[in-house]
Design a protein around this motif. Structure first.
Motif, PDB file in Angstrom:
ATOM      1  N   LEU A  92      14.095  94.650  35.303  1.00 53.09           N
ATOM      2  CA  LEU A  92      14.088  96.103  35.092  1.00 53.09           C
ATOM      3  C   LEU A  92      13.953  96.365  33.595  1.00 53.09           C
ATOM      4  CD1 LEU A  92      16.711  97.478  37.622  1.00 53.09           C
ATOM      5  CD2 LEU A  92      14.386  96.687  37.976  1.00 53.09           C
ATOM      6  N   LEU A  95      16.879  97.819  31.402  1.00 49.10           N
ATOM      7  CA  LEU A  95      18.137  97.085  31.226  1.00 49.10           C
ATOM      8  C   LEU A  95      17.954  95.979  30.203  1.00 49.10           C
ATOM      9  CD1 LEU A  95      19.386  96.687  34.914  1.00 49.10           C
ATOM     10  CD2 LEU A  95      20.057  98.400  33.228  1.00 49.10           C
ATOM     11  N   ASP A  99      22.210  92.791  31.200  1.00 48.02           N
ATOM     12  CA  ASP A  99      22.327  93.678  32.363  1.00 48.02           C
ATOM     13  C   ASP A  99      21.381  93.251  33.488  1.00 48.02           C
ATOM     14  OD1 ASP A  99      24.369  95.283  31.472  1.00 48.02           O
ATOM     15  OD2 ASP A  99      23.038  96.658  30.417  1.00 48.02           O
ATOM     16  N   LEU A 103      22.532  92.172  37.289  1.00 42.16           N
ATOM     17  CA  LEU A 103      22.075  93.193  38.247  1.00 42.16           C
ATOM     18  C   LEU A 103      22.603  93.011  39.684  1.00 42.16           C
ATOM     19  CD1 LEU A 103      20.353  95.744  38.575  1.00 42.16           C
ATOM     20  CD2 LEU A 103      18.399  94.280  39.073  1.00 42.16           C
ATOM     21  N   TYR A 105      25.257  92.105  40.821  1.00 38.13           N
ATOM     22  CA  TYR A 105      26.653  92.547  40.935  1.00 38.13           C
ATOM     23  C   TYR A 105      26.808  94.059  40.855  1.00 38.13           C
ATOM     24  CZ  TYR A 105      28.378  87.810  40.838  1.00 38.13           C
ATOM     25  OH  TYR A 105      28.656  86.507  41.175  1.00 38.13           O
ATOM     26  N   ARG A 106      25.727  94.726  40.511  1.00 38.19           N
ATOM     27  CA  ARG A 106      25.829  96.185  40.386  1.00 38.19           C
ATOM     28  C   ARG A 106      25.193  96.924  41.557  1.00 38.19           C
ATOM     29  NH1 ARG A 106      27.687  97.433  35.354  1.00 38.19           N
ATOM     30  NH2 ARG A 106      27.057  96.151  33.578  1.00 38.19           N
ATOM     31  N   ILE A 107      24.550  96.177  42.451  1.00 37.68           N
ATOM     32  CA  ILE A 107      23.785  96.889  43.488  1.00 37.68           C
ATOM     33  C   ILE A 107      24.271  96.600  44.910  1.00 37.68           C
ATOM     34  CG2 ILE A 107      21.689  97.217  42.126  1.00 37.68           C
ATOM     35  CD1 ILE A 107      20.541  94.733  43.502  1.00 37.68           C
ATOM     36  N   ARG A 153      19.340  85.397  36.702  1.00 43.12           N
ATOM     37  CA  ARG A 153      19.731  86.443  37.652  1.00 43.12           C
ATOM     38  C   ARG A 153      19.843  85.867  39.069  1.00 43.12           C
ATOM     39  NH1 ARG A 153      15.607  91.282  38.330  1.00 43.12           N
ATOM     40  NH2 ARG A 153      14.476  89.694  39.501  1.00 43.12           N
TER      41      ARG A 153
END
Lengths: 231, 391
Positions: A92, A95, A99, A103, A105-107, A153
């Motif tokens: 992305l 980011l 970040d 990622l 872990y955030r979605i 990631r």
């Protein structure tokens, strides 16, 4: 680890149809799918990951029949079980490197982002040589660096299954070797199963098993798995 | 939720120009009609309150609005002049107290209000620093004027020439500040008050100079014709009234002919008010206006204009809102690959939808919040804006 039985898949009403009577990939092994463009390699990867569902047949991964799961269950399955590395990296742009690595872990609520995860992300970045670029945005990275971010990631969640689509497709020879070293070192250390789609014949020797979609026969570890077929 | 909000904020921060434009658009959509409403409400309250506190205004025939705005708010548009005789006439009727007003000159951008001590009593203005006007040439300042001009008792203010190119015009008068008024949250706070006679001195109707009958002023005598002494240009005129030279100040002409911009008439009761208004109905050189009626007419005009402006703002707002949503829709479409990536990695439908929705909500919230801040500022400083507009 991965078991496929009587698999059939077709994109809409198109001519392409993927048919795999039987396929098995054992845990902790490394497998390469090769074959011409349009032979169904990436499609099979997507079916294994549960991104798409087969028209018919079973796809079972780690004892879970992925093809029988609901849409939301398959997402949960992917985020917890599968690490994906895409040919175009799919980072992305808005980011930073850190970040982007964090990622997953955030979605999804199945994963919780805490300090240990951040620490692990930093450690992975250091291991692949991008720890000094954690605050940068992807557009300020080289192709090789972006691929390394994508690998970080994919493995951050410590997935038992790592699926990579042309992981070295856009890389120069030096970066290609570097990314492969990272992938195979990780697989060796963690015991993760690696399935990779590639056009790059120079890297095939690094895989324990190679399946050619062109002649519908697996080769490498002779007789270790069933053939796949594409038509 | 925290993570998805974080992603939304990262996206908005990365595309900061686009975000700023969208936030500004939302701010304008919300603020324009609301802010205008606030300003109109405030101006209507202010205009009405001061008008209601001023029973009647008498002035020369002309624009009632100009007369009222100059008398109530000391606006720079000076109405046609009446004379001091008008004030005397009101007093002679016995129907009202007359307060003369001469609002023509300025100290920088602050109006000089020439009046009598009755004005302070009428408006309930109290001295908080120094003392009240006592002799010719002194000035008492409204609280805001004192602050803006940076002066207090013991300092001086100088009247500004009306035109720097008018060499035959009046000379600036240096006036000692003897007092500062209590803050009254009205136009009085911005004014420099002087005795009406001091205003006439500024006008040039009264002046002080060397006594030509004294031997030391002989050089300034051009010729003597009986009792008449004609001075030459070397005669020194005073540009400040002091205890030493105050006796030399004198006025030429009839006091009743001296100009006023208005006379505030304060009748003791409704009957006297009606009778006084009746006297001015007949044709003459003067007019009597009821400030409340004038302000109501002005407000009617403002409200009509406001309706048109709000209608325009709402139309533009709707168009902007539609464009904003179009930008969001196009943005979502352009980001289909990003959404696909999130889904492929395993992002839940809820999380991905929340990220995209959060972005819209954050932009809308920021726009509305900014509009509320602007509305608050408008409410807080609306009176300053209104006064500046009237001035």
């Amino acid at each position: 680890m991965i078991r496929i039985e009587d698999l059939r898949f077709r994109y809409g009403e198109g001519d392409f149809q993927l048919r795999i009577p039987e396929l098995a990939v054992e845990s902790g092994t490394t497998t390469a799918f090769i074959g011409p463009s349009g032979s169904g390699k990436t499609t099979l990867l997507n079916l294994i990951a549960g991104i798409i569902r087969p028209e018919k047949g079973r796809v079972e991964t780690r004892g879970v029949e992925v093809s029988g799961l609901s849409d939301e269950e398959r997402r949960r399955f992917r985020i917890t079980t599968v690490g994906l590395v895409f040919q175009e990296f799919e980072l992305l742009e808005y980011l930073t490197v850190l970040d982007n690595i964090l990622l997953p872990y955030r979605i999804h609520s199945a994963l919780t982002l805490d300090s240990s995860v951040r620490e692990r992300a930093r450690s992975l970045a250091e291991r692949v040589g991008i720890s000094d670029k954690l605050d940068r945005h992807p557009r300020r990275l080289s192709q090789g660096e972006r691929q390394r971010v994508a690998v970080c990631r994919a493995v951050l969640t410590d997935p038992p299954l790592l699926l990579t689509d042309e992981p070295t497709g856009n890389l120069d020879p030096v970066n290609r070797e570097r990314v492969l070293d990272i992938l195979f070192d990780y697989v060796e250390d963690s015991g993760t199963t690696l399935v990779s789609v590639t056009h790059d014949h120079e890297i095939l020797t690094r895989f324990g098993r190679v399946m050619d979609f062109r002649d519908f026969h697996a080769f490498g570890e002779a007789g270790s798995g069933a053939a796949g077929g594409a038509s | 939720m925290r993570d998805t909000l974080y992603l939304a904020l990262r996206y908005l921060a990365f595309h900061r120009v686009k975000t700023a434009i969208l936030v500004a658009a939302i701010t304008l959509i919300v603020f324009l009609p609301v802010g205008l409403r606030v300003i109109v409400n405030q101006s209507s309250q202010q205009l009405t309150a001061r008008a209601e506190a001023t029973p009647l205004v008498i002035g020369a025939k002309g624009s009632p609005t100009e007369l009222t705005l100059n008398t109530l708010y000391f606006s720079s548009d000076v109405p046609a002049r009446t004379t001091h005789a008008a004030a005397a006439e009101v007093t002679e009727t016995g129907l009202a107290h007359a307060i003369p007003m001469y609002v023509r000159f300025r100290v920088r951008d602050r109006p000089i209000v020439g009046t009598t001590l009755e004005y302070f009593e009428f408006r309930g203005l109290r001295i908080v620093e120094g003392r009240q006007l006592a002799i010719l040439g002194e000035a008492v300042l409204g609280s805001r004027a004192a602050k803006r001009l940076g002066v207090g008792p013991g300092d001086y203010v100088i009247s500004s020439p009306e035109s720097v190119f008018d060499i035959a015009g009046v000379y600036p008068l240096r006036m000692p500040v003897v007092g500062v008024l209590e803050f009254s949250d009205s136009a009085d706070d911005d004014a420099v008050f002087v005795d009406v006679k001091t205003a006439w001195v500024i006008e040039g109707l009264g002046h002080g100079h060397q006594d030509l009958s004294r031997p030391e002023a002989a050089a300034g005598v051009l010729r003597r014709e009986g009792n008449v002494v004609v001075g030459n240009a070397s005669v020194m005129q005073f540009n400040e009234i002091t205890p030493d030279n105050i006796d030399s100040f004198h006025f030429h002409g009839e006091l009743s002919d001296f100009p006023l911009t208005a006379v505030i008439a304060v009748p003791p009761d409704q009957r006297s008010s009606a009778l006084l208004q009746g006297r001015y109905q007949s044709a003459g050189l003067s007019q009597i206006v009821n400030p409340t009626e004038v302000m109501d007419e002005l407000l009617d005009t403002i409200l009509t204009v406001e309706k048109f402006v709000i209608a325009g703002a709402v139309t533009v707002g709707l168009a902007t809102l539609a464009t904003t949503f179009l930008v969001f829709a196009l943005s979502l479409r352009l980001r289909s690959r990003e959404r696909e990536t999130l889904f492929k990695i395993g992002g839940s439908r809820t999380a991905v939808a929340t990220v995209m929705t959060s972005e819209i909500v954050v932009v809308l919230a920021a726009g509305v919040l900014l509009a509320l801040c602007l509305t608050f500022l408008t409410q807080r400083y609306g009176d300053v804006i209104i006064r500046a507009l009237i001035r």
